[in-house]
Design an enzyme around this catalytic site. Structure first.
Site, mmCIF file in Angstrom:
data_model
loop_
_atom_site.group_PDB
_atom_site.id
_atom_site.type_symbol
_atom_site.label_atom_id
_atom_site.label_comp_id
_atom_site.label_asym_id
_atom_site.label_seq_id
_atom_site.Cartn_x
_atom_site.Cartn_y
_atom_site.Cartn_z
ATOM 1 N N CYS A 363 -2.343 24.511 41.570
ATOM 2 C CA CYS A 363 -1.740 25.211 40.431
ATOM 3 C C CYS A 363 -2.102 26.693 40.443
ATOM 4 O O CYS A 363 -1.284 27.552 40.082
ATOM 5 C CB CYS A 363 -2.189 24.563 39.130
ATOM 6 S SG CYS A 363 -3.989 24.553 38.893
ATOM 7 N N HIS A 495 -6.551 24.107 34.747
ATOM 8 C CA HIS A 495 -5.165 24.259 35.198
ATOM 9 C C HIS A 495 -4.719 25.704 35.001
ATOM 10 O O HIS A 495 -5.082 26.340 34.004
ATOM 11 C CB HIS A 495 -4.254 23.307 34.418
ATOM 12 C CG HIS A 495 -2.836 23.276 34.905
ATOM 13 N ND1 HIS A 495 -2.490 22.993 36.202
ATOM 14 C CD2 HIS A 495 -1.661 23.497 34.253
ATOM 15 C CE1 HIS A 495 -1.175 23.029 36.332
ATOM 16 N NE2 HIS A 495 -0.647 23.353 35.160
ATOM 17 N N ASN A 547 5.167 26.384 34.169
ATOM 18 C CA ASN A 547 4.274 25.449 34.851
ATOM 19 C C ASN A 547 4.727 25.257 36.298
ATOM 20 O O ASN A 547 5.749 25.795 36.721
ATOM 21 C CB ASN A 547 4.247 24.112 34.102
ATOM 22 C CG ASN A 547 2.935 23.387 34.271
ATOM 23 O OD1 ASN A 547 2.172 23.643 35.192
ATOM 24 N ND2 ASN A 547 2.649 22.463 33.373
#
Length: 583
Positions: A363, A495, A547
């Site tokens: 990520c 994240h 995302n």
């Protein structure tokens, strides 16, 4: 000796640097170990192939002779029952074949003319006839439910459903046996009964232990309804498996994942019945357990102070272009005096559509590389490049590939090496053994890294552009399907995402206006859902984050997440660590 210890500068940053050196040495050791393992596996596979070819050439005759026996005793595609090593017996195979092949096409009443009756059967009385008619009606209703469940299933799915059905029944039988056992360990009824039932068909297998009686246990409508509940969730599970291309190593793992899926599905359904701020939906995380989530979301790497001092340029807000820092009050009123209420860089045409990191813990690479893409487009007339996350995963020595990293270290790599085009170094969702950046023809380089404090986020977005932020993700976050997320988060940052804007909306219009971004048209959808207005209909403030879980997650790959008006409440960790690339 004591004097030497005092002289050593064991500051926090020094300890972090020492810890990083140890982690880097471990990473090198892991790469060497991987190379050795691949070499050993290659030799082993060659040996196995050679042995198999030899065995096949020697046993052609025996296989031909035994082929007819194997075909009559088993059904291809149905695996052995886990734990006992036995193939399904002939009666069970025929039963499952009947259920999943003949039954969906049938619409017969079990009391019809095709049911074979003894010649001397007694005529039923009027009361028995009423009971049979009532049961037949219930069976027909259940039959329609069954047809709805399996109508769109492929043969492979029906076969997999048969396996799962057998495991569910076996589990229930074992539970029933335990309940029937007395304190001395003897079965009260001395037999084991397996019932596989659908409307118009009842199958009973009686396995006598000490009693040779052939008494059969009747199947109730409630038992049939319970079976259909399992079929319903199993059907949804197989749709999930097909959509996300899931495959499991054996039936035991599949049953465990089915259990996780059913639990998560019920959680999502319950949440959506009550929460008015955001909705959940089934996605790629729906077969995850708590342990799976903990394994996937790992704590991001720390940043030592000496690297921050070396590379980071603190954000300095400009007041009317005079080059002076804006003096802010505790409420942040002066800071936000001249900024718009809504800012969405997707509408400005500089944000790439969300990509998919897959099962790799990269990520941090997607957030940082996506940030560079946005900054390049902002400064080059909305020219959106596709840069390589895989290069950063393989080549950034300060990060740990699919095992974790931090956007800050990606920016350092880009300063020293540049970032390759995506077509030259394509994403694999795994660690390559070596850095392959020799493939790169053109690169985008950075000059430095910008840093932002939590109370400067809104102004930084307006003056600089999108920024990389870190969040503390939970399963609530993972199942997000739309709306303004205000669920649970963790204090641990695990994240990385890209912050691309902010906004505000009335509570009653969360699902009505500015709700979901349409990546095809480049504008926001309107009128998708709406809830009735409330007397105390207040304003909800939110961030817009991009995302790296594909465009099918959340609102076309994006999320609206709750904030306060000033944007400094660090909800879910947004604002704790904020960096952006400077070209």
């Amino acid at each position: 000796m004591a004097q030497d210890i005092k002289i050593m500068n064991l500051t926090k940053s020094s300890l972090e640097a020492l810890n990083r050196n140890q982690m880097l040495s471990k990473k090198s050791s892991r790469k060497i170990l991987k190379i050795c393992m691949y070499a050993i596996l290659t030799f082993a596979m060659c040996g196995v192939v050679l042995i198999c070819l030899t065995a096949m050439s020697n046993s052609d005759g025996s296989l031909t002779q035994s082929g007819s026996h194997n075909q009559s005793g088993s059904l291809k595609g149905l695996s052995s029952t886990p734990g006992d090593g036995e193939i399904l017996n002939k009666a069970e195979i025929e039963t499952l074949r009947f259920i999943f092949s003949n039954y969906p096409h049938g619409n017969r009443d079990p009391t019809g003319d095709d049911v074979e009756k003894p010649a001397d059967a007694a005529l039923p009385n009027e009361e028995d006839q009423k009971v049979k008619i009532a049961d037949a009606g219930k069976h027909i209703k259940l039959m329609k439910q069954y047809n709805e469940i399996v109508a769109d299933m492929s043969e492979d799915n029906k076969e997999q459903l048969a396996k799962m059905l057998r495991e569910l029944l076996k589990k229930k039988i074992n539970e029933r046996k335990k309940k029937r056992e007395d304190p001395n360990g003897n079965n009260e009824e001395g037999k084991e009964v397996i019932n596989i039932s659908v409307p118009s068909f009842n199958y009973k297998r009686v396995s006598a232990n000490q009693d040779d009686s052939d008494d059969e246990e009747e199947v109730s409508v409630a038992q049939i309804e319970g079976l259909f509940v399992n079929l319903k969730y199993a059907s949804k599970f197989f749709n999930f498996m097909n959509k996300y291309k899931r495959s499991y190593k054996d039936i035991n793992e599949q049953m465990e994942k089915y259990k996780n899926f059913k639990m998560n599905y019920l959680k999502i359904k319950k949440h959506n019945e009550t929460n008015q701020m955001y909705k959940m939906k089934v996605n790629q995380f729906s077969d995850y357990s708590k342990k799976d989530f903990e394994s996937y979301f790992r704590k991001l790497l720390p940043i030592p102070d000496h690297l921050k001092k070396k590379y980071v340029v603190p954000f300095s807000s400009m007041n009317n272009g005079k080059g002076k820092n804006v003096v802010t009050s505790s409420s942040g009123a002066n800071l936000l005096a001249d900024v718009p209420e809504i800012l969405d860089y997707r509408e400005k045409g500089i944000v790439h559509e969300p990509k998919d990191q897959g099962l790799c813990g990269s990520c941090w690479a997607f957030a940082s590389v996506g940030n560079v893409e946005c900054m390049y487009a902002k400064e080059h007339n909305k020219t959106i490049l596709t840069l390589s996350e895989q290069e950063v995963v393989d080549c950034s020595k300060l990060n740990f590939g699919c095992d974790g990293g931090h956007p800050f270290y990606s920016f350092i790599y880009a300063i020293e090496n540049g970032i390759c085009m995506g077509d030259d170094y394509k994403y694999k969702a795994m660690d390559n053994l070596f850095c392959l950046n020799y493939r790169c023809k053109n690169k985008v380089t950075l000059s430095s890294v910008g840093g932002v404090k939590e109370n400067e986020l809104i102004r930084a977005l307006n003056e600089v552009g999108p920024v990389s932020v870190n969040v503390g993700v939970t399963d609530d976050f993972s199942f997000y399907g739309g709306g303004i997320f205000n669920g649970t988060c963790t204090e641990e940052l695990n994240h990385s995402v890209l912050l691309v804007g902010y906004g505000q909306v009335q509570s009653s219009k969360i699902f009505q206006e500015k709700n979901a971004y349409d990546d095809a048209s480049g504008v926001t959808k309107k009128g998708a859902l709406s809830y009735p207005s409330k007397a105390d209909d207040g304003i909800q403030y939110y961030w817009i984050i991009k995302n790296s879980w594909s465009k099918f997650w959340g609102e076309n790959g994006f999320m609206r997440i709750s904030r306060n008006k000033e944007g400094d409440n660090v909800f879910c960790g947004i604002g704790v660590e904020v960096f952006y690339p400077i070209l």
